[in-house]
Design an enzyme around this catalytic site. Structure first.
Site, short mmCIF file in Angstrom:
data_model
loop_
_atom_site.label_atom_id
_atom_site.label_comp_id
_atom_site.label_asym_id
_atom_site.label_seq_id
_atom_site.Cartn_x
_atom_site.Cartn_y
_atom_site.Cartn_z
N THR A 135 32.07 19.94 31.85
CA THR A 135 32.72 19.07 32.85
C THR A 135 34.11 19.58 33.21
O THR A 135 34.77 20.21 32.37
CB THR A 135 32.84 17.64 32.27
OG1 THR A 135 33.69 16.88 33.11
CG2 THR A 135 33.43 17.63 30.87
N ASP A 136 34.57 19.26 34.41
CA ASP A 136 35.96 19.61 34.77
C ASP A 136 36.96 18.66 34.10
O ASP A 136 38.17 18.88 34.19
CB ASP A 136 36.15 19.64 36.30
CG ASP A 136 36.03 18.28 36.96
OD1 ASP A 136 35.65 17.30 36.28
OD2 ASP A 136 36.32 18.19 38.17
N GLU A 137 36.43 17.61 33.42
CA GLU A 137 37.35 16.70 32.72
C GLU A 137 38.06 17.38 31.55
O GLU A 137 39.04 16.86 31.03
CB GLU A 137 36.61 15.44 32.25
CG GLU A 137 36.20 14.58 33.44
CD GLU A 137 35.72 13.20 33.06
OE1 GLU A 137 36.32 12.57 32.18
OE2 GLU A 137 34.73 12.76 33.67
N TYR A 161 35.51 11.74 25.11
CA TYR A 161 34.40 12.46 25.77
C TYR A 161 34.84 13.87 26.15
O TYR A 161 34.20 14.86 25.77
CB TYR A 161 33.93 11.69 27.01
CG TYR A 161 33.11 12.55 27.97
CD1 TYR A 161 31.86 13.05 27.60
CD2 TYR A 161 33.61 12.88 29.24
CE1 TYR A 161 31.12 13.85 28.47
CE2 TYR A 161 32.86 13.67 30.11
CZ TYR A 161 31.63 14.15 29.72
OH TYR A 161 30.89 14.96 30.57
N LYS A 165 33.66 17.63 24.79
CA LYS A 165 33.10 18.68 25.66
C LYS A 165 33.97 19.94 25.56
O LYS A 165 33.45 21.06 25.55
CB LYS A 165 33.01 18.20 27.11
CG LYS A 165 32.00 17.11 27.38
CD LYS A 165 30.57 17.51 27.09
CE LYS A 165 29.99 18.48 28.11
NZ LYS A 165 28.54 18.71 27.89
N1 NAD Z 1 27.20 13.09 35.25
C1 NAD Z 1 28.28 13.76 35.62
O1 NAD Z 1 28.93 13.43 36.63
C2 NAD Z 1 28.71 14.98 34.85
C3 NAD Z 1 29.85 15.66 35.29
C4 NAD Z 1 30.25 16.81 34.59
C5 NAD Z 1 29.51 17.27 33.51
N2 NAD Z 1 28.43 16.59 33.09
C6 NAD Z 1 27.69 17.12 31.93
O2 NAD Z 1 26.35 17.35 32.34
C7 NAD Z 1 25.45 17.10 31.26
C8 NAD Z 1 24.39 16.11 31.70
O3 NAD Z 1 25.04 14.92 32.13
P1 NAD Z 1 24.22 13.64 32.60
O4 NAD Z 1 25.11 12.82 33.45
O5 NAD Z 1 22.89 14.06 33.08
O6 NAD Z 1 24.05 12.90 31.19
P2 NAD Z 1 23.08 11.71 30.81
O7 NAD Z 1 23.86 10.86 29.85
O8 NAD Z 1 22.48 11.06 32.01
O9 NAD Z 1 21.86 12.43 30.04
C9 NAD Z 1 22.02 13.00 28.77
C10 NAD Z 1 20.63 13.33 28.24
O10 NAD Z 1 20.78 13.96 26.96
C11 NAD Z 1 19.86 13.37 26.05
N3 NAD Z 1 20.45 13.45 24.70
C12 NAD Z 1 21.55 12.80 24.24
N4 NAD Z 1 21.77 13.13 22.95
C13 NAD Z 1 20.81 14.02 22.61
C14 NAD Z 1 20.53 14.74 21.41
N5 NAD Z 1 21.26 14.58 20.30
N6 NAD Z 1 19.47 15.60 21.41
C15 NAD Z 1 18.70 15.77 22.52
N7 NAD Z 1 18.92 15.09 23.68
C16 NAD Z 1 19.97 14.23 23.72
C17 NAD Z 1 19.71 11.93 26.52
O11 NAD Z 1 18.50 11.34 26.06
C18 NAD Z 1 19.74 12.11 28.04
O12 NAD Z 1 18.43 12.36 28.54
C19 NAD Z 1 26.32 16.59 30.11
O13 NAD Z 1 26.54 17.66 29.22
C20 NAD Z 1 27.62 16.15 30.75
O14 NAD Z 1 28.71 16.31 29.89
C21 NAD Z 1 28.01 15.44 33.72
#
Ligand code: NAD
Length: 270
Positions: A135-137, A161, A165
């Site tokens: 993430t950019d956070e 969080y 990350k």
């Molecule tokens: N959503 C955003 O805007 C955003 C922005 C920047 C970065 N990200 C990054 O992108 C990635 C995906 O984000 P998202 O929004 O789809 O997240 P999300 O919370 O919707 O999904 C996370 C998934 O990971 C699975 N999970 C959690 N713990 C687990 C474990 N121990 N083993 C296996 N699976 C596990 C969950 O069941 C879920 O399906 C993350 O790494 C997040 O940090 C998200």
């Protein structure tokens, strides 16, 4: 292009959009490894129910044994790592789960990936990639007159969080520089689009607005966030996977910076 790709967290918001896009790419099997926490939802992938190219494995990235067995069985040529605890507010209420999943879980996945990569035949070892979605956070927050983040912006995480990350990004980088594992990290901005869990800002605002409930905005709402359509993000991840250089970091943004107070006056009195 890849005969088999291992995706972690492929039942979550971005992961499921990515898996659905991958099906139309030249990829043989997609191994979707997900623990199915509250954020994972197999209904996102209902259209792949009878597709033999999609294999779902319910597993935890902290389970070294199941990880090793699954990698040995399917012999993937790439790992794309989405699995995480991803909600800032939850990390403030209970940071420990974020350390377990985002830091320790990523460490176990790196260990399993390294062991797998070392055993691959030379040509497949050369092609192998470990792509870590971050993430950019990790760069902190932007004020109204700050320039956008770049790959050279120093890390300054502000929440448990983003700190978790940031720690995972450092481990991913270290596994490349220490062991030569061909890792790549992408740092993206706020995603929006289908299958997002309604605790995140845009779906939460829509659900609350429809129900006539208050719309929660952090502080004075002046913080700037960039917004990225999840489909564009998934295309960029594929591009980085195919064309990116191991050891590099790529920022992915939507060039759509807005203050959170954009919600004020449209749906809410802030
Ligand atoms: N959503 C955003 O805007 C955003 C922005 C920047 C970065 N990200 C990054 O992108 C990635 C995906 O984000 P998202 O929004 O789809 O997240 P999300 O919370 O919707 O999904 C996370 C998934 O990971 C699975 N999970 C959690 N713990 C687990 C474990 N121990 N083993 C296996 N699976 C596990 C969950 O069941 C879920 O399906 C993350 O790494 C997040 O940090 C998200």
């Amino acid at each position: 292009m890849f005969d088999s790709i291992f995706v972690t967290g492929g039942a979550g918001f971005i992961g499921s959009n990515f898996v659905l896009q991958l099906i139309s790419q030249s990829v043989g099997k997609i191994i979707n490894y997900d623990k199915l926490t509250y954020a994972g939802n197999l209904k996102n992938l209902i259209s792949l129910q009878n597709n033999p190219r999609h294999v779902f494995v319910r597993g935890d990235i902290n389970d070294a044994e199941v990880l090793a067995e699954t990698l040995a069985r399917y012999q993937p040529e790439a790992i794309v790592h989405f699995a995480a605890e991803s909600h800032v507010d939850r990390s403030i209420l209970g940071p420990e789960e974020f350390i377990k999943t985002n830091v320790t879980g990523t460490f176990h996945l790196l260990e399993a990936a390294l062991a797998h990569w070392r055993l691959l035949p030379a040509q497949r070892r050369e092609r192998f990639r470990f792509l870590h979605v971050s993430t950019d956070e990790v760069y902190g927050s932007l004020g109204p007159s700050d320039p956008p983040f770049t790959e050279a912006t120093p890390y300054a995480p502000n929440s448990p969080y983003s700190a978790s990350k940031a720690a995972s990004d450092h481990f991913v980088r270290a596994y490349h520089s220490t062991y030569g594992l061909p890792t790549i990290t992408t740092n993206c901005s706020n995603n929006y689009g289908p299958f997002q869990f309604p605790e995140k800002l845009i779906p939460l605002m829509i659900v609350n607005a429809l129900a006539g409930k208050p719309l929660p905005v952090y502080g004075d709402g002046k913080n700037i966030r960039d917004w990225l359509y999840v489909g564009d993000h998934c295309e960029a991840i594929w591009n980085v996977l195919v064309n990116g250089r191991p050891g590099e970091t790529y920022n992915i943004g939507g060039q759509s910076e807005k203050s959170t107070s954009m919600w004020c006056g449209r749906f809410a009195v802030c």
